[in-house]
Design a protein around this motif. Sequence first.
Motif, PDB file in Angstrom:
ATOM      1  N   GLU A  43      29.763  58.575  28.977  1.00  0.00           N
ATOM      2  CA  GLU A  43      30.784  58.795  27.960  1.00  0.00           C
ATOM      3  C   GLU A  43      32.038  59.385  28.609  1.00  0.00           C
ATOM      4  O   GLU A  43      31.971  60.402  29.303  1.00  0.00           O
ATOM      5  N   THR A  50      35.620  61.306  29.311  1.00  0.00           N
ATOM      6  CA  THR A  50      36.284  62.508  28.838  1.00  0.00           C
ATOM      7  C   THR A  50      37.389  62.120  27.856  1.00  0.00           C
ATOM      8  O   THR A  50      38.085  61.120  28.069  1.00  0.00           O
ATOM      9  N   PRO A  51      37.565  62.862  26.784  1.00  0.00           N
ATOM     10  CA  PRO A  51      38.650  62.540  25.849  1.00  0.00           C
ATOM     11  C   PRO A  51      39.991  62.429  26.567  1.00  0.00           C
ATOM     12  O   PRO A  51      40.364  63.283  27.368  1.00  0.00           O
ATOM     13  N   GLY A  52      40.693  61.345  26.289  1.00  0.00           N
ATOM     14  CA  GLY A  52      41.960  61.075  26.943  1.00  0.00           C
ATOM     15  C   GLY A  52      41.836  60.075  28.073  1.00  0.00           C
ATOM     16  O   GLY A  52      42.844  59.553  28.555  1.00  0.00           O
ATOM     17  N   GLU A  74      39.763  57.298  27.819  1.00  0.00           N
ATOM     18  CA  GLU A  74      39.102  56.096  27.281  1.00  0.00           C
ATOM     19  C   GLU A  74      39.729  54.806  27.798  1.00  0.00           C
ATOM     20  O   GLU A  74      39.042  53.779  27.928  1.00  0.00           O
TER      21      GLU A  74
END
Length: 366
Positions: A261, A263-265, A267
């Motif tokens: 998954e 890390t946010p930012g 994607e």
Amino acid sequence: MAEHGNGDSSSAVVATGEGESGQYAIDNPGLPPHRPRLADVDEKAAKRSERQVSTLFLISIIGTVIFFVGYFAVGRMDAFEDYFEGMSALRVQNTLLGIGSALAMLGIGLGVVHWAKTLMPDHEVVEDRKPLRLEKDREEAEKIVNDVIDETQIKRRPLMRNTLIAAALLAPLPAVVMFRDLDRSEDFGVERMRHSLWSPGVRLVRDPTGTPIRAADVTVGSAMHVIPETLREIPGHGTRLSEKAKAVTLLMRLPMDDFQEPTPGRENWTHEGIIACSKVCTHVGCPVALYERHTHHLLCPCHQSTFDAADEFKVVFGPAGRPLPQLPISVDDEGFLIATSDFTEPVGPTYWERGHTDPEGDYPAS
């Protein structure tokens, strides 16, 4: 077994001081007779040896000159760009640096050895230790120094002396220049490493051919070295190498299901399983170049730091202190891979000073 009784010994070994006259069992043979060398009795042979020694010192001087030609001419003059392309100039430069350094050191070493073996006195001398006398010691030490100078014949043979002095003065200069060149700018540090040639829209091209890469041509499990397309537009061979050292990148394609998954930012930092990262290890800056397609691990050959490409290049083993910087990528209208920004942190070892905000606001403080 020998038997001893009544103070008598039947041993066949005669100890020191024993025997009919209290002498050693084997008399000290003394020093062997001195055999003069050809240069000791023939001045022509001595002159020939002097010329040979001087020639070796001249070879040392020539080696130093070769070093400087490779260091300054091949490495710094733009005129050589017409003759050498890409890494060819670097190989020529490294060859000249290696040959020059070897000749500079080897010439002096062989010259001094040949000098000692052919011209310096080779008599064996035994000197008894004497009690210390301050004034007498000073006079004796002075005499010893003068005797050594006379024995080297350095006063009698100016050609050999002058070439030795010239070679000895020139030989350390390559090391001095190389150490001085470790930092050629006043602002060397994290700011110099924060930015590379990667920027939005810059195409990824193969190293060293410069061929653009279509996303459709990158197969699952493949890995390749890439550089920015703009690298070839920079004038000056040395400058290009400096920028390339910061921008070298590894490109891989993994099965989409193998990614962790993000890390946010992050994607949108990959494209259909294609992912890219800095090739410079975050431990001490060695080139990370070994890719294991089944585990998606990248291995640094210097100290075995291991990074997981499927998990944003995080460290899974070894001394590296942080993940490899990831390069955000996408594709252009023609399907070629491009960067969408520069690396979001300085490339290279963790010990760079990273504890302050970037002046342009591109990176957060570490």
